[in-house]
Design an enzyme around this catalytic site. Structure first.
Site, PDB file in Angstrom:
ATOM      1  N   THR A 140       0.824  -1.203   0.000  1.00  0.00           N
ATOM      2  CA  THR A 140       0.000   0.000   0.000  1.00  0.00           C
ATOM      3  C   THR A 140       0.864   1.262   0.000  1.00  0.00           C
ATOM      4  O   THR A 140       2.006   1.232   0.470  1.00  0.00           O
ATOM      5  CB  THR A 140      -0.884  -0.020   1.270  1.00  0.00           C
ATOM      6  OG1 THR A 140      -1.442   1.268   1.469  1.00  0.00           O
ATOM      7  CG2 THR A 140      -0.088  -0.364   2.521  1.00  0.00           C
ATOM      8  N   ASP A 141       0.276   2.386  -0.448  1.00  0.00           N
ATOM      9  CA  ASP A 141       0.995   3.673  -0.353  1.00  0.00           C
ATOM     10  C   ASP A 141       1.006   4.190   1.088  1.00  0.00           C
ATOM     11  O   ASP A 141       1.726   5.137   1.400  1.00  0.00           O
ATOM     12  CB  ASP A 141       0.375   4.719  -1.301  1.00  0.00           C
ATOM     13  CG  ASP A 141      -1.092   5.045  -0.990  1.00  0.00           C
ATOM     14  OD1 ASP A 141      -1.697   4.396  -0.121  1.00  0.00           O
ATOM     15  OD2 ASP A 141      -1.628   5.972  -1.640  1.00  0.00           O
ATOM     16  N   GLU A 142       0.217   3.551   1.974  1.00  0.00           N
ATOM     17  CA  GLU A 142       0.154   4.045   3.358  1.00  0.00           C
ATOM     18  C   GLU A 142       1.488   3.859   4.085  1.00  0.00           C
ATOM     19  O   GLU A 142       1.722   4.489   5.112  1.00  0.00           O
ATOM     20  CB  GLU A 142      -0.986   3.362   4.128  1.00  0.00           C
ATOM     21  CG  GLU A 142      -2.322   3.636   3.485  1.00  0.00           C
ATOM     22  CD  GLU A 142      -3.523   3.342   4.365  1.00  0.00           C
ATOM     23  OE1 GLU A 142      -3.407   3.389   5.592  1.00  0.00           O
ATOM     24  OE2 GLU A 142      -4.593   3.064   3.792  1.00  0.00           O
TER      25      GLU A 142
ATOM     26  N   TYR B 202      -1.745  -0.777  10.966  1.00  0.00           N
ATOM     27  CA  TYR B 202      -1.878  -1.424   9.646  1.00  0.00           C
ATOM     28  C   TYR B 202      -0.681  -1.083   8.759  1.00  0.00           C
ATOM     29  O   TYR B 202       0.003  -1.972   8.248  1.00  0.00           O
ATOM     30  CB  TYR B 202      -3.176  -0.982   8.962  1.00  0.00           C
ATOM     31  CG  TYR B 202      -3.205  -1.267   7.472  1.00  0.00           C
ATOM     32  CD1 TYR B 202      -3.219  -2.574   6.992  1.00  0.00           C
ATOM     33  CD2 TYR B 202      -3.188  -0.222   6.540  1.00  0.00           C
ATOM     34  CE1 TYR B 202      -3.229  -2.842   5.621  1.00  0.00           C
ATOM     35  CE2 TYR B 202      -3.203  -0.481   5.172  1.00  0.00           C
ATOM     36  CZ  TYR B 202      -3.220  -1.789   4.721  1.00  0.00           C
ATOM     37  OH  TYR B 202      -3.218  -2.049   3.371  1.00  0.00           O
TER      38      TYR B 202
ATOM     39  N   LYS C 185       2.350  -3.441   7.239  1.00  0.00           N
ATOM     40  CA  LYS C 185       2.610  -3.610   5.802  1.00  0.00           C
ATOM     41  C   LYS C 185       4.051  -3.187   5.483  1.00  0.00           C
ATOM     42  O   LYS C 185       4.732  -3.825   4.681  1.00  0.00           O
ATOM     43  CB  LYS C 185       1.620  -2.785   4.965  1.00  0.00           C
ATOM     44  CG  LYS C 185       0.203  -3.310   4.959  1.00  0.00           C
ATOM     45  CD  LYS C 185       0.059  -4.696   4.347  1.00  0.00           C
ATOM     46  CE  LYS C 185       0.333  -4.739   2.861  1.00  0.00           C
ATOM     47  NZ  LYS C 185      -0.004  -6.081   2.290  1.00  0.00           N
TER      48      LYS C 185
HETATM   49  P1  NAD Z   1      -9.254  -7.644   2.030  1.00  0.00           P
HETATM   50  O1  NAD Z   1      -9.266  -7.412   3.508  1.00  0.00           O
HETATM   51  O2  NAD Z   1     -10.478  -7.371   1.249  1.00  0.00           O
HETATM   52  O3  NAD Z   1      -8.872  -9.166   1.732  1.00  0.00           O
HETATM   53  C1  NAD Z   1      -7.849  -9.827   2.429  1.00  0.00           C
HETATM   54  C2  NAD Z   1      -7.966 -11.324   2.134  1.00  0.00           C
HETATM   55  O4  NAD Z   1      -6.889 -11.983   2.812  1.00  0.00           O
HETATM   56  C3  NAD Z   1      -9.281 -11.932   2.624  1.00  0.00           C
HETATM   57  O5  NAD Z   1      -9.821 -12.788   1.636  1.00  0.00           O
HETATM   58  C4  NAD Z   1      -8.857 -12.734   3.853  1.00  0.00           C
HETATM   59  O6  NAD Z   1      -9.670 -13.873   4.080  1.00  0.00           O
HETATM   60  C5  NAD Z   1      -7.428 -13.116   3.496  1.00  0.00           C
HETATM   61  N1  NAD Z   1      -6.595 -13.362   4.681  1.00  0.00           N
HETATM   62  C6  NAD Z   1      -6.497 -12.581   5.795  1.00  0.00           C
HETATM   63  N2  NAD Z   1      -5.655 -13.152   6.664  1.00  0.00           N
HETATM   64  C7  NAD Z   1      -5.204 -14.298   6.100  1.00  0.00           C
HETATM   65  C8  NAD Z   1      -4.287 -15.317   6.519  1.00  0.00           C
HETATM   66  N3  NAD Z   1      -3.688 -15.274   7.722  1.00  0.00           N
HETATM   67  N4  NAD Z   1      -4.038 -16.335   5.673  1.00  0.00           N
HETATM   68  C9  NAD Z   1      -4.655 -16.412   4.460  1.00  0.00           C
HETATM   69  N5  NAD Z   1      -5.542 -15.492   4.028  1.00  0.00           N
HETATM   70  C10 NAD Z   1      -5.806 -14.446   4.838  1.00  0.00           C
HETATM   71  O7  NAD Z   1      -8.008  -6.819   1.483  1.00  0.00           O
HETATM   72  P2  NAD Z   1      -7.846  -6.062   0.086  1.00  0.00           P
HETATM   73  O8  NAD Z   1      -8.423  -4.720   0.196  1.00  0.00           O
HETATM   74  O9  NAD Z   1      -8.268  -6.982  -1.004  1.00  0.00           O
HETATM   75  O10 NAD Z   1      -6.261  -5.897   0.053  1.00  0.00           O
HETATM   76  C11 NAD Z   1      -5.429  -6.909  -0.511  1.00  0.00           C
HETATM   77  C12 NAD Z   1      -3.986  -6.478  -0.384  1.00  0.00           C
HETATM   78  O11 NAD Z   1      -3.792  -5.243  -1.072  1.00  0.00           O
HETATM   79  C13 NAD Z   1      -3.555  -6.234   1.065  1.00  0.00           C
HETATM   80  O12 NAD Z   1      -2.251  -6.726   1.207  1.00  0.00           O
HETATM   81  C14 NAD Z   1      -3.597  -4.729   1.219  1.00  0.00           C
HETATM   82  O13 NAD Z   1      -2.633  -4.304   2.147  1.00  0.00           O
HETATM   83  C15 NAD Z   1      -3.236  -4.283  -0.187  1.00  0.00           C
HETATM   84  N6  NAD Z   1      -3.785  -2.969  -0.596  1.00  0.00           N
HETATM   85  C16 NAD Z   1      -5.115  -2.678  -0.427  1.00  0.00           C
HETATM   86  C17 NAD Z   1      -5.600  -1.447  -0.867  1.00  0.00           C
HETATM   87  C18 NAD Z   1      -7.078  -1.096  -0.758  1.00  0.00           C
HETATM   88  O14 NAD Z   1      -7.462   0.047  -1.060  1.00  0.00           O
HETATM   89  N7  NAD Z   1      -7.953  -2.015  -0.392  1.00  0.00           N
HETATM   90  C19 NAD Z   1      -4.734  -0.522  -1.434  1.00  0.00           C
HETATM   91  C20 NAD Z   1      -3.402  -0.858  -1.595  1.00  0.00           C
HETATM   92  C21 NAD Z   1      -2.925  -2.083  -1.166  1.00  0.00           C
END
Ligand code: NAD
Length: 372
Positions: free
Chosen positions: A149-151, A175, A179
């Site tokens: 993430t950019d965070e 969080y 990350k």
């Molecule tokens: P999300 O919370 O919607 O999904 C996370 C998934 O990971 C879920 O399906 C969950 O069941 C699974 N999970 C959680 N813990 C687990 C574990 N211990 N073992 C196996 N599976 C596990 O998250 P998202 O929004 O889809 O984000 C996905 C990735 O992208 C993350 O790494 C997040 O940091 C990154 N990200 C998200 C955003 C955003 O805006 N949502 C932006 C940039 C980066």
């Protein structure tokens, strides 16, 4: 030979990569799986623990494809990871599994440390053992793609500043700190052990299948029910919004064409204040739901106590991925947000199923603590 048999054989011959996607039942992971199944001949192993944020319904038709497999596994479980690598023998890993909600990380950081740091470490070790067992060409072609993430960069100072791949890390929340730790682990495994890794850092995503604890789906669903639309502080925090399917395309480009050892920032060039985003959603609902008793939906906006440590502004310089890999977003904020609102209006069963008791309990607890 029937058409379906020849189609199946054709598909089989054309299979290129087997990609293990962690967190493939989440918001972005499910978009990645849907993208790969619909637009490539690759096969996918979706490895997901199915926490409250994981929802297999988000995979839609992709889950029925014979190039798709699912493994319900926790990335902290080394023995299960080894079994999955031995059985499926992937060519690449796209690592999205994480605890991802900043507010939850503030009220309970433990799961974030466990999954995002210990889980990434456990996965890296499982991948390293598997990767070492491969022959030379397979080792060279293997990719570990860590999605971040950019965070991790923290707050931007000036109104014109942008996060580049060189911006120092300065995470503000449990969080983003977890990350940031996982990003450092991936880079260390790449430098120290030679694991062919790539890291991407992306801005805020929005789009279909977003769990309704995050701003945009929360506002859509609350507005439809005539509930308050909670705005943290003054709602003047700026985020750079990217449509999730644009992110999924970018991620596939990076894992297949990106340079090993590199970092790519991914963003939508769509800086908006939170309040502006909420007003846009309300205006779309006014237009798309002319019969709604809650019009104008903007009257439901309610200001609540801000999140502690809330970063003011994030914005991404996505020039590197554009120049080097030729990726640009296809959606503007206007087109993407319209698609998103329409998706929620047209997918009520998905919405009803995620609004389980545990989800409702979290929402009640979070907002009870933030008196208007
Ligand atoms: P999300 O919370 O919607 O999904 C996370 C998934 O990971 C879920 O399906 C969950 O069941 C699974 N999970 C959680 N813990 C687990 C574990 N211990 N073992 C196996 N599976 C596990 O998250 P998202 O929004 O889809 O984000 C996905 C990735 O992208 C993350 O790494 C997040 O940091 C990154 N990200 C998200 C955003 C955003 O805006 N949502 C932006 C940039 C980066």
């Amino acid at each position: 030979m029937t058409d379906s048999v020849s189609d199946a054989l054709f598909q089989f011959k054309e299979i290129k990569l087997k990609i293990l996607v962690t967190g493939g039942a989440g918001f972005i992971g499910s978009a990645v799986v849907r993208h790969i199944i619909a637009n490539t001949k690759d096969s996918v192993v979706n490895l997901d623990k199915l926490t409250y944020a994981g929802n297999l319904e988000s995979l839609g038709e992709s889950a029925k494809c014979d190039r798709y497999a699912f493994e319900r596994v926790d990335i902290c479980d080394a023995a299960q990871l080894q079994r999955v690598f031995d059985e499926h023998r992937p060519d690449a890993v796209m690592h999205l599994a994480a605890e991802s909600h900043v507010d939850r990380s503030i009220s309970g950081p433990s799961d974030f440390i466990q999954t995002n740091i210990v889980g990434t470490y456990t996965l890296l070790e499982a991948v390293r053992q598997y990767w070492k067992s491969l022959g030379a060409p397979a080792q060279e072609n293997f990719r570990f793609h860590h999605i971040s993430t950019d965070e991790v960069y923290g707050d931007l100072e000036g109104p014109e500043d942008l996060f580049t791949e060189q911006t120092p890390y300065q995470p503000s929340s449990p969080y983003s700190a977890s990350k940031a730790s996982s990003d450092h682990l991936v880079r260390a495994w790449s430098r120290t052990y030679g694991l062919p890794a790539i890291v991407t850092n992306c801005s805020n995503n929005y789009g279909p299948c977003h769990f309704p604890e995050k701003l945009i789906p929360l506002v859509i669903l609350n507005a439809l029910e005539g509930k308050p639309l909670p705005i943290y502080g003054k709602g003047d925090q700026v985020r750079d919004w990217l449509y999730v399917e644009d992110h999924a395309r970018a991620l596939y480009k990076v894992v297949t064409e990106g340079e090993v050892g590199e970092t790519y920032n991914i963003g939508g060039h769509n800086e908006k204040k939170n309040l502006e985003v909420v007003h846009t959603v309300c205006a779309l609902l006014d237009e798309l739901c002319p019969e709604s008793p809650h019009r104008p939906h903007a009257k439901l906006i309610t200001y609540v106590q801000d999140r502690p440590g809330h970063d003011q502004r994030y914005a991404i310089d996505a020039g590197k991925i554009q120049r080097e890999l030729g990726w640009t977003p296809e959606e503007t904020f206007e087109s993407g947000i319209r698609k998103t609102v329409e998706w929620y209006l047209n997918n009520q069963p998905w919405v009803e199923h995620v609004k389980s008791g545990s989800y409702q309990q979290w929402i009640d607890q979070n907002y009870a603590e933030r008196q208007a």
